[in-house]
Design an enzyme around this catalytic site. Structure first.
Site, PDB file in Angstrom:
ATOM      1  N   ASP A  16     -29.968 -19.119 -37.213  1.00 18.71           N
ATOM      2  CA  ASP A  16     -30.394 -20.473 -36.529  1.00 18.71           C
ATOM      3  C   ASP A  16     -29.858 -21.441 -37.680  1.00 18.71           C
ATOM      4  OD1 ASP A  16     -31.398 -22.775 -35.651  1.00 18.71           O
ATOM      5  OD2 ASP A  16     -33.397 -22.207 -35.505  1.00 18.71           O
TER       6      ASP A  16
ATOM      7  N   GLU B  83     -24.863 -23.704 -20.811  1.00 16.44           N
ATOM      8  CA  GLU B  83     -25.295 -24.897 -21.151  1.00 16.44           C
ATOM      9  C   GLU B  83     -24.315 -25.722 -22.384  1.00 16.44           C
ATOM     10  OE1 GLU B  83     -30.086 -24.949 -20.673  1.00 16.44           O
ATOM     11  OE2 GLU B  83     -29.239 -23.284 -22.000  1.00 16.44           O
TER      12      GLU B  83
ATOM     13  N   ASN C 227     -25.838 -19.350 -20.250  1.00 18.89           N
ATOM     14  CA  ASN C 227     -25.872 -19.938 -18.830  1.00 18.89           C
ATOM     15  C   ASN C 227     -24.915 -21.224 -18.810  1.00 18.89           C
ATOM     16  OD1 ASN C 227     -27.759 -21.128 -20.357  1.00 18.89           O
ATOM     17  ND2 ASN C 227     -29.379 -20.593 -18.903  1.00 18.89           N
TER      18      ASN C 227
ATOM     19  N   ASP D 240     -33.446   1.096 -32.729  1.00 12.53           N
ATOM     20  CA  ASP D 240     -34.497   1.222 -33.970  1.00 12.53           C
ATOM     21  C   ASP D 240     -35.330   0.387 -34.120  1.00 12.53           C
ATOM     22  OD1 ASP D 240     -32.928   3.673 -34.831  1.00 12.53           O
ATOM     23  OD2 ASP D 240     -31.486   2.489 -35.960  1.00 12.53           O
TER      24      ASP D 240
ATOM     25  N   TYR E 164     -31.156   8.390 -40.603  1.00  8.66           N
ATOM     26  CA  TYR E 164     -30.293   7.532 -41.119  1.00  8.66           C
ATOM     27  C   TYR E 164     -31.038   6.581 -42.050  1.00  8.66           C
ATOM     28  CZ  TYR E 164     -25.517   8.028 -39.705  1.00  8.66           C
ATOM     29  OH  TYR E 164     -24.266   8.423 -39.551  1.00  8.66           O
TER      30      TYR E 164
END
Length: 753
Positions: free
Chosen positions: A519, A657, A655, A376, A461
């Site tokens: 975050d 880290e 990856n 969307d 929707y």
């Protein structure tokens, strides 16, 4: 006058004076209920949050004028541009780099330059492509730089561009021309000449990179109701990949379980008597499946939420404050609501909280349904957040905010009142206790929450996006799905893919998966990830050693690598998972915020699928990675039309880290499987169709911060609970006399369509 009479009068006078004094004192202790009280203000500079503010309409216009005068190529307005033209597709805020912003917010750094991100479709070039420019500084642009290669590693191929409104209009014109080749069939099957049929797009558009071939499903169109429940059994495959509209072709036709070379072939088979036709009548507006028109006259009004002394929150520019909370809010036209610099009691808890994507993946025994995987964001989650209906979508007295966007036009558009902010009384205690032993008292606090809401209508929707901020320091994120189900024509073994919900309507099974970026900055940027869960240990009771006790104990772990912190969808996950700070609270526990996910997600697309990498974020209910400026989003609007070579593949973010004492991001997937049923007619209800997550303080404070709330209630058996000064609840009866006068109802949401 006798002495006795004088004494009696004196006594009465003293009693009257005493009574008046009591009344005056009681009133002094009571709030002056009709006085409009200003909300508490947070100690943050008013204009700091503007670093995150969405572009104004004037800023968007400035960017358009700058690009028109500085690119050196002809630009056609996107609303009428052909694929072979150049046009400005969209203009949005370029969010500054986090390091720059934090230097500005927390230190002595300069305010980052205000910039825009402009997306252009270059169709009139030897190598057509999509290019992204950063334009600045605003409000008077003087430079632009091409950031496409920097962001994506190369030019973005032209076939990945989202379909524009003009392209859909040209496709519909082609379909109408093709339908005229089957007049007798249409009259028999649908009581139609084609003009009262409406098309619904599917996506993605083919099976390999470079394809732009789309199935369109046809429905009866009835004014005033959702056509999505009235399929006629006819679907057409259109090849619209060529830059010249005149070269587009209808490649194939599907009807009632059979495939045909075209509408001419379909007509020929019908005339020859070689085609079984299901004869449908044109639906009538008063009896059509899915009508939302009321069936009963209005009853008495339901409860209303009122604010006797005005709102207790404050909205200034793009920042809202409420009882210790401070939140900068905005709206991305593609990905929808986004929030920055979320603080509680002056401390940043979350730097960014943003919606990333909404996936709807369908199953059916019709080609359109079985091939549909809507992403969307490519349609415009924020762009299609329309005006909210006061008193239904949000409380009548909520604060409504306009949002501006520029997409497929050189002129900004405004979705008025498309975001609302309100304080919500849940009717539930946040906490309470009634003491019936030793001493008798009651203590409690109402669960009042700040809610920021917007609602996106994405074809059929409607998604209700809620972001809630609690008095306990918790953040709650929730999405509800409502609106119309999508459907297929019921034929053959249709019930292998859903439930029959109408005479010829199959409610097709599908899943909704939603992705968020969180975050978190818990007591600073450098955090780690810690898990806790329980195990039973079997021990002899230490006082006699004769018996065995099954004793729960904590199993704790500090995760070290990204691979450890990628939790597969629907797999068991530690019950406690927290972002932890290196700093302890008063009790020597690391200050932390816990992530708690509430989800009923369906199964993720198999990794063997050729398009799975484009939605690889859906592999994980939670993945925690190092925050990187070059990984701002988990997907791209270009993934929809080329999922086989995704522009952004979230799987590449993971990856292995280290995630010890790093700036970390939590990527969260929530969702549910929906198998439509009779009660989804006319609309899917929100009850049971809500999912989301919490961010909850976990040893972040030394105690529950809501103890400082001025809404707290406490009284004991020794007090007069009916006294307003002792018990705030006793003041409510007088507060209700100050019910505000509601403004007249107004709705202008149809004006911008």
């Amino acid at each position: 006058m006798s002495l006795k009479t004088v004494l009696i009068l004196l006594g009465l006078a003293l009693a009257t004076i005493f009574a008046l004094v009591c009344v005056i004192l009681t009133r002094e202790r009571s709030p002056r209920t009709c006085q409009h009280l200003p909300p508490e203000q947070e100690d943050i500079e008013d204009d700091q949050s503007l670093v995150f503010a969405d572009l104004t309409a004037e800023e968007m216009s400035q960017v358009v004028r700058y690009l028109q005068g500085h690119l050196g190529v002809p630009l056609v307005e996107a609303s009428r541009a052909k694929p072979s033209d150049n046009c400005i597709a969209s203009v949005d805020l370029q969010v500054p780099a986090k390091a720059e912003v934090l230097r500005f917010l927390d230190g002595a750094g300069a305010r980052p330059p205000r910039e825009a991100l402009a997306v252009l479709y270059f169709g009139k070039q030897p190598e057509p492509n999509i290019t992204e420019y950063v334009v600045g500084p605003l409000p008077a642009p003087a430079y632009h730089r091409d950031v496409t290669v920097q962001k994506y590693g190369g030019k973005v191929p032209y076939h990945r561009r989202p379909v524009t409104g003009q392209e859909y209009m040209d496709i519909n014109a082609l379909i109408q021309r093709e339908l005229k080749k089957a007049p007798r069939f249409l009259a028999a099957c649908c009581e139609s000449d084609g003009t009262n049929l409406v098309t619904l797009t599917t996506a993605p558009r083919g099976f390999k990179s470079g394809d732009r071939v789309t199935w369109f499903v046809l429905f009866h169109n009835v004014a005033g109701t959702g056509y999505y429940l009235s399929p006629v059994g006819l679907e057409v495959l259109v090849d619209h990949g060529d830059l010249q509209v005149s070269r587009w072709q209808l490649r194939q036709v599907f009807y009632n379980g059979r495939y045909f070379a075209g509408t001419g072939d379909l007509e020929q088979k019908f005339v020859a008597g070689a085609l079984e036709v299901v004869r449908l009548k044109q639906p009538q507006a008063d009896a059509v499946l899915g009508s939302m028109k009321p069936r009963r006259p209005p009853g008495s009004p339901g409860p209303l939420q009122l604010e006797p002394q005005g709102p207790r929150y404050s909205v200034r520019n793009n920042r809202v404050t409420f009882q210790g909370w401070s939140i900068a809010f905005g709206m991305n036209p593609n990905t929808g609501p986004r929030f920055f610099d979320i603080r509680y009691r002056g401390e940043r808890i979350v730097y960014e909280l943003s919606l990333q994507e909404a996936l709807a993946l369908y199953g059916s025994n019709c080609p359109g349904g079985m091939s549909t995987r809507y992403l969307d964001g490519s349609f415009g989650i924020g762009r299609f957040a329309y005006e909210l209906v006061q008193g239904l979508d949000c409380p009548y007295t909520a604060t409504y905010v306009d949002r501006h966007y520029l997409a497929e036009s050189d002129t900004p558009k405004t979705n008025q009142k498309s975001l609302c902010i309100f304080e919500h009384d849940s009717g539930l205690p946040l906490r309470r206790h009634f003491s019936d032993s030793q001493s008798f008292y009651y203590g409690g606090l109402r669960k009042n929450t700040l809610v920021i809401r917007t609602i996106s209508t994405l074809i059929n929707y409607d998604y209700i996006w809620d972001f809630m901020f609690h008095g306990s320091g918790a953040v709650e994120v929730r999405v509800h799905a409502t609106g119309y189900i999508s459907s297929s024509f019921f034929h053959g073994q249709g019930t292998d893919y859903g439930n029959r919900v109408g005479p010829h309507t199959l409610g097709t099974m599908h899943l909704h998966h939603i992705h968020y970026k969180v975050d978190l900055d818990v007591d600073g940027q450098l955090n780690s990830l810690e898990t806790k869960d329980m195990e039973y240990e079997f021990v002899k009771d230490p006082w006699s050693t004769q018996n065995t006790i099954e004793r729960p104990h904590l199993r704790m772990k500090r995760l070290e690598k990204e691979d450890e912190a990628a939790f597969p969808l629907n797999a068991p996950m530690p019950r406690y998972l927290s972002f932890v700070s290196p700093n302890p609270n008063k009790w020597e526990h690391p200050r932390s915020y816990r992530i708690q996910i509430i989800s009923f997600a369906g199964k993720h697309l198999p990794t063997s699928s050729s398009m799975e990498r484009s939605i690889s974020w859906g592999r994980y209910q939670l993945a925690v990675t190092q925050r990187k400026e070059e990984e701002p989003t988990s997907t791209s609007i270009y993934n929809q039309n080329d999922p086989w070579t995704p522009t952004v593949a979230f799987a590449d973010f993971i990856n292995n880290e280290t995630i010890i004492h790093k700036d970390l991001v939590a990527w969260i997937t929530v969702g549910f499987l929906h198998v439509p049923h009779a009660e989804d007619i006319p609309n899917t209800v929100t009850v049971g169709n809500g999912v989301g997550f919490f961010l909850r303080p976990y040893n972040y404070f030394n105690e529950d911060p809501s103890v400082d709330s001025s809404d707290s209630v406490y009284f004991s058996s020794e007090q007069d609970v009916g006294a307003c000064g002792a018990n705030p609840l006793a003041c409510l009866s007088s507060a209700t006399t100050c019910a505000p006068r509601l403004p007249p109802f107004h709705f202008g949401g149809f004006l911008n369509l």
